[in-house]
Design a protein around this motif. Structure first.
Motif, short mmCIF file in Angstrom:
data_model
loop_
_atom_site.label_atom_id
_atom_site.label_comp_id
_atom_site.label_asym_id
_atom_site.label_seq_id
_atom_site.Cartn_x
_atom_site.Cartn_y
_atom_site.Cartn_z
N ALA A 1 -12.09 -25.03 32.46
CA ALA A 1 -11.29 -25.34 31.27
C ALA A 1 -11.33 -24.21 30.24
N GLY A 2 -12.46 -23.53 30.15
CA GLY A 2 -12.58 -22.44 29.18
C GLY A 2 -12.14 -21.10 29.72
N GLU A 3 -11.61 -21.07 30.96
CA GLU A 3 -11.20 -19.83 31.62
C GLU A 3 -12.32 -18.79 31.55
N PRO A 4 -13.50 -19.12 32.11
CA PRO A 4 -14.66 -18.23 31.97
C PRO A 4 -14.54 -16.95 32.77
N ASP A 5 -15.25 -15.93 32.34
CA ASP A 5 -15.34 -14.68 33.08
C ASP A 5 -16.37 -14.77 34.20
N LEU A 6 -17.36 -15.67 34.02
CA LEU A 6 -18.44 -15.83 34.99
C LEU A 6 -18.74 -17.31 35.16
N LEU A 7 -18.81 -17.76 36.41
CA LEU A 7 -19.19 -19.13 36.72
C LEU A 7 -20.53 -19.10 37.45
N VAL A 8 -21.52 -19.80 36.90
CA VAL A 8 -22.84 -19.93 37.53
C VAL A 8 -22.87 -21.27 38.24
N ALA A 9 -22.92 -21.25 39.56
CA ALA A 9 -22.93 -22.48 40.37
C ALA A 9 -24.35 -22.69 40.90
#
Length: 334
Positions: free
Chosen positions: A170-178
């Motif tokens: 939703a925030g259009e992140p540059d990095l996703l930590v899964a």
């Protein structure tokens, strides 16, 4: 070389406990490039999750975090809460292995997604509803408009994890930590979630950090792998190099414990012992008590990290050649 999106330098995390603090993360340094997929592996207690909780300021007050975590030059360690709130969800998003504990059970899915859109992108009203429907469609949830009215307990684990991914996007992140995003899911749903993350990366250019115990999952979904043990980074290399020519005895032990799909059946090699507790780590190499090739100085001298190949670093006193293994090959099963 592309400038890193996120640069972690000498990150250390101590937890106060009685008269002595326990060190959960000890001097971790990592770079994550824009659009890169980095896998972080290691046994439970290695500090994988704590590293990124510390980076985002999500640890309790009893945790003391030192070192540096910068996103495009902006320091996060010790940053004010207002500054961190501009990063969490918007620049760096995080999803966890148990979505049911992260979603609010008393609010409908739609309300929680709209709230995330309002916080990170300022969307309200019809614009927020339209974007919510788009996100649910992007993560593969059928009949999205009806699902907006569902509570989390009405959805399966796989659907809840998709909702969590939608909230992270939703925030259009540059990095996703899964963080172990597929541990609680069956094999079919696991494959779907991983394929979804890969598709989103290709479409958006988002960087991904995949924290997992499953080496097979990591091998198929990342560009580079970092191996952690007892709070320290022990090996880091491009995926093909690490799985084809691991240099650290701990990494070799993890790979030796994997079954093969072809050839004769063999007994799997197991690493003896367990990961030491944070307050009771060895003075020298932390893996030395479990290492089959440990030398005298391993018990007293921490091994420095050194380059052993192109973008391939390992923290070990021994100089193992590519293809060599510290572990005896298991005998063929009768």
């Amino acid at each position: 070389m592309t400038a890193p999106l996120v640069a972690v330098r000498d990150l250390t995390v101590d937890f106060a406990g009685g008269a002595q603090a326990s060190r959960a993360v000890d001097g971790v340094s990592l770079d994550i490039a824009p659009g890169e997929a980095l896998g972080i592996v290691g046994e439970s207690g290695s500090g994988k999750s704590v590293t990124w909780l510390a980076a985002l300021g999500l640890l309790p007050t009893k945790a003391r975090v030192t070192g540096s975590v910068r996103i495009e030059g902006k320091e996060l360690v010790g940053a004010a809460r207002r500054d961190l709130e501009q990063v969490r969800g918007k620049r760096i998003a995080m999803i966890f292995q148990d979505p049911s504990s992260c979603l609010n059970p008393v609010h409908r899915i739609g309300r929680q997604l709209v709230e995330a859109l309002g916080l990170h992108r300022g969307l309200t009203g019809r614009a927020a509803e339209a974007e919510t429907l788009r996100l649910l469609d992007q993560v593969g949830i059928a009949d999205a408009r009806r699902r907006l009215m569902d509570y989390p307990h009405l959805l399966s684990g796989g659907l809840n994890q998709r909702v969590m991914i939608a909230m992270a996007l939703a925030g259009e992140p540059d990095l996703l930590v899964a963080d172990e995003p597929t541990t609680a899911l069956d094999a079919t749903i696991q494959a779907q979630i991983l394929a979804l993350l890969g598709s989103i990366r290709r479409d958006t250019g988002m960087a991904l950090i995949l924290i997992s115990h499953d080496l097979g999952v990591v091998a198929e979904n990342v560009d580079r792998v970092a191996v952690m043990y007892a709070g320290r980074l022990v090996e880091e290399a491009p995926g093909a190099d690490l799985f084809g020519a691991a240099r650290h005895p701990y990494t070799q032990g993890l790979l030796a414990a994997l079954p093969t799909l072809t050839g004769p059946r063999r007994r799997l090699a197991a690493i003896p012992g367990t990961v030491p507790e944070p307050g009771r780590v060895p003075v020298g190499c932390r893996f030395a008590p479990r290492c089959p090739v440990a030398e005298t100085k391993c018990a007293t001298v921490p091994p420095p990290s050194r380059l052993v190949g192109f973008r391939h670093a390992a923290a070990c006193h021994r100089r193992l050649e590519p293809g060599a293994s510290a572990w005896n090959q298991p005998q063929a099963a009768e």
